[in-house]
Design a protein around this motif. Structure first.
Motif, PDB file in Angstrom:
ATOM      1  N   ASN A 107       0.809  -1.225   0.000  1.00 29.50           N
ATOM      2  CA  ASN A 107       0.000   0.000   0.000  1.00 29.50           C
ATOM      3  C   ASN A 107       0.839   1.271   0.000  1.00 29.50           C
ATOM      4  OD1 ASN A 107      -2.404  -1.473   0.039  1.00 29.50           O
ATOM      5  ND2 ASN A 107      -2.332  -1.670   2.267  1.00 29.50           N
ATOM      6  N   ILE A 108       2.160   1.143   0.080  1.00 30.95           N
ATOM      7  CA  ILE A 108       3.021   2.329   0.068  1.00 30.95           C
ATOM      8  C   ILE A 108       3.303   2.695  -1.386  1.00 30.95           C
ATOM      9  CG2 ILE A 108       5.297   3.239   0.673  1.00 30.95           C
ATOM     10  CD1 ILE A 108       5.283   1.455   3.095  1.00 30.95           C
ATOM     11  N   THR A 109       2.760   3.839  -1.813  1.00 31.23           N
ATOM     12  CA  THR A 109       2.927   4.265  -3.210  1.00 31.23           C
ATOM     13  C   THR A 109       4.077   5.241  -3.389  1.00 31.23           C
ATOM     14  OG1 THR A 109       1.301   6.019  -2.859  1.00 31.23           O
ATOM     15  CG2 THR A 109       0.481   3.893  -3.702  1.00 31.23           C
ATOM     16  N   ASP A 110       4.508   5.885  -2.286  1.00 29.20           N
ATOM     17  CA  ASP A 110       5.600   6.853  -2.368  1.00 29.20           C
ATOM     18  C   ASP A 110       6.652   6.500  -1.321  1.00 29.20           C
ATOM     19  OD1 ASP A 110       7.319   9.017  -2.425  1.00 29.20           O
ATOM     20  OD2 ASP A 110       5.717  10.472  -2.802  1.00 29.20           O
ATOM     21  N   PRO A 111       7.656   5.700  -1.658  1.00 28.26           N
ATOM     22  CA  PRO A 111       8.676   5.255  -0.700  1.00 28.26           C
ATOM     23  C   PRO A 111       9.420   6.421  -0.043  1.00 28.26           C
ATOM     24  CG  PRO A 111       8.781   3.949  -2.707  1.00 28.26           C
ATOM     25  CD  PRO A 111       7.857   5.080  -2.975  1.00 28.26           C
ATOM     26  N   GLU A 112       9.676   7.488  -0.798  1.00 30.66           N
ATOM     27  CA  GLU A 112      10.427   8.621  -0.245  1.00 30.66           C
ATOM     28  C   GLU A 112       9.663   9.285   0.891  1.00 30.66           C
ATOM     29  OE1 GLU A 112      11.618  11.297  -3.272  1.00 30.66           O
ATOM     30  OE2 GLU A 112      12.963   9.862  -4.264  1.00 30.66           O
ATOM     31  N   LYS A 113       8.365   9.466   0.704  1.00 28.87           N
ATOM     32  CA  LYS A 113       7.556  10.085   1.769  1.00 28.87           C
ATOM     33  C   LYS A 113       7.447   9.166   2.985  1.00 28.87           C
ATOM     34  CE  LYS A 113       4.736  13.311  -0.891  1.00 28.87           C
ATOM     35  NZ  LYS A 113       5.361  14.468  -0.206  1.00 28.87           N
ATOM     36  N   ALA A 114       7.431   7.859   2.735  1.00 37.20           N
ATOM     37  CA  ALA A 114       7.367   6.899   3.844  1.00 37.20           C
ATOM     38  C   ALA A 114       8.639   6.983   4.677  1.00 37.20           C
ATOM     39  CB  ALA A 114       7.176   5.483   3.295  1.00 37.20           C
ATOM     40  N   ALA A 161       8.583  10.167   6.712  1.00 43.20           N
ATOM     41  CA  ALA A 161       7.689  10.047   7.865  1.00 43.20           C
ATOM     42  C   ALA A 161       8.346   9.272   8.999  1.00 43.20           C
ATOM     43  CB  ALA A 161       6.396   9.360   7.431  1.00 43.20           C
ATOM     44  N   LEU A 162       9.067   8.208   8.664  1.00 38.89           N
ATOM     45  CA  LEU A 162       9.770   7.437   9.690  1.00 38.89           C
ATOM     46  C   LEU A 162      10.811   8.302  10.391  1.00 38.89           C
ATOM     47  CD1 LEU A 162      10.275   4.027   7.823  1.00 38.89           C
ATOM     48  CD2 LEU A 162       8.813   4.464   9.805  1.00 38.89           C
ATOM     49  N   GLY A 163      11.490   9.159   9.613  1.00 38.73           N
ATOM     50  CA  GLY A 163      12.477  10.048  10.219  1.00 38.73           C
ATOM     51  C   GLY A 163      11.848  11.009  11.211  1.00 38.73           C
ATOM     52  N   ILE A 164      10.679  11.519  10.861  1.00 39.16           N
ATOM     53  CA  ILE A 164       9.977  12.448  11.760  1.00 39.16           C
ATOM     54  C   ILE A 164       9.586  11.741  13.050  1.00 39.16           C
ATOM     55  CG2 ILE A 164       7.864  13.803  12.048  1.00 39.16           C
ATOM     56  CD1 ILE A 164       7.988  14.401   9.045  1.00 39.16           C
ATOM     57  N   VAL A 165       9.056  10.533  12.926  1.00 40.46           N
ATOM     58  CA  VAL A 165       8.653   9.766  14.117  1.00 40.46           C
ATOM     59  C   VAL A 165       9.856   9.502  15.013  1.00 40.46           C
ATOM     60  CG1 VAL A 165       7.748   7.558  14.907  1.00 40.46           C
ATOM     61  CG2 VAL A 165       6.678   8.728  12.982  1.00 40.46           C
ATOM     62  N   THR A 166      11.004   9.169  14.402  1.00 37.26           N
ATOM     63  CA  THR A 166      12.214   8.899  15.178  1.00 37.26           C
ATOM     64  C   THR A 166      12.631  10.131  15.968  1.00 37.26           C
ATOM     65  OG1 THR A 166      12.967   7.281  13.543  1.00 37.26           O
ATOM     66  CG2 THR A 166      14.624   8.179  15.032  1.00 37.26           C
TER      67      THR A 166
END
Length: 253
Positions: free
Chosen positions: A68-75, A78-83
């Motif tokens: 379901n992930i269509t944009d790997p870069e945005k994913a 987002a992980l970086g922000i959560v970290t």
């Protein structure tokens, strides 16, 4: 290749060597064929192929989780922000990058030191495993008319260490496989013989008995003279030429 046979009193028999039938290859070399070893190798390759297939299927199953992930870069963003949000619980968000930079610097230094040590150990391993084989080679001792270090300077780059084994490659970058043990990489002496057989200047480095058949005259090396033909000398690298002159070897026309 074809089976080697002999006729005895009008009856044709296959030639057997060490319990294995002997086959004659297109280049005239006679090699015993070990059928049992070939079957074992085929079984091993089938098991290896099965393992690769199962690993591929497992990877594809894991990959479906991200369908379901269509944009790997945005994913990733987002992980970086959560970290960073998690780290903010411990330190101020403005200091996160600074702390990361300091940690990275320490680890980078350790990585560079480890890589340097690894290269040093690889060099020692290469000299021990490959240089040692040139120095102890029965093929060089029996068939080659120039010193082992000269042979290594010309053919040493064709040998590599893979999974703790010495593996040879031809000029096209392909692994050299054994004729007597189908499916297995060639042992050192068999691979070296193959490389020299395909070397354009082989007549200048092989002993007379090894490349001219019965009744051939001895080479100057066999007669105890330290000489090298000019054509062979011209084919050497600049470093090898310097070593030749330094060792006092005489160049002949």
């Amino acid at each position: 290749m074809k089976l080697k046979t002999i006729d005895v009193n009008g009856t044709t028999y296959a030639v057997i060597e060490n319990g294995n039938p002997v086959y004659v290859h297109d280049d005239g070399k006679e090699i015993p064929f070990d059928a049992a070893a070939s079957l074992n190798k085929i079984s091993s390759l089938n098991s290896e192929a099965k393992a690769h297939r199962e690993a591929k299927e497992k990877f594809e199953t894991e990959l479906k989780k991200f369908a379901n992930i269509t944009d790997p870069e945005k994913a990733i963003e987002a992980l970086g922000i959560v970290t960073k949000l998690d780290q903010k619980k411990l330190i101020d968000a403005g200091e996160v990058d600074k702390v990361k930079a300091e940690i990275t610097k320490v680890y980078q230094t350790q990585i560079e030191q480890a890589e340097s040590k690894n290269k040093e150990l690889q060099s020692q391993l290469y000299n021990e495993m490959i240089g040692g084989r040139f120095n102890s080679s029965k093929f060089i001792k029996d068939k080659v008319a120039i010193p082992a270090d000269f042979v290594q300077s010309r053919f040493g780059t064709s040998f590599k260490i893979e999974d703790g084994k010495v593996v040879a490659y031809d000029q096209s970058g392909n692994k050299i496989y054994s004729r007597s043990k189908p499916g297995e990489v060639a042992e050192f002496d068999e691979a070296l013989e193959f490389l020299i057989d395909n070397y354009p200047q082989k007549d200048h480095i092989l002993k007379a008995s090894g490349n001219q058949g019965g009744g051939a005259p001895q080479t100057q090396h066999q007669m105890g003279q330290k000489t090298i033909k000019r054509s062979a000398f011209d084919a050497l690298s600049p470093l090898d030429k310097q070593a030749t002159l330094r060792d006092g070897i005489t160049i002949t026309d």
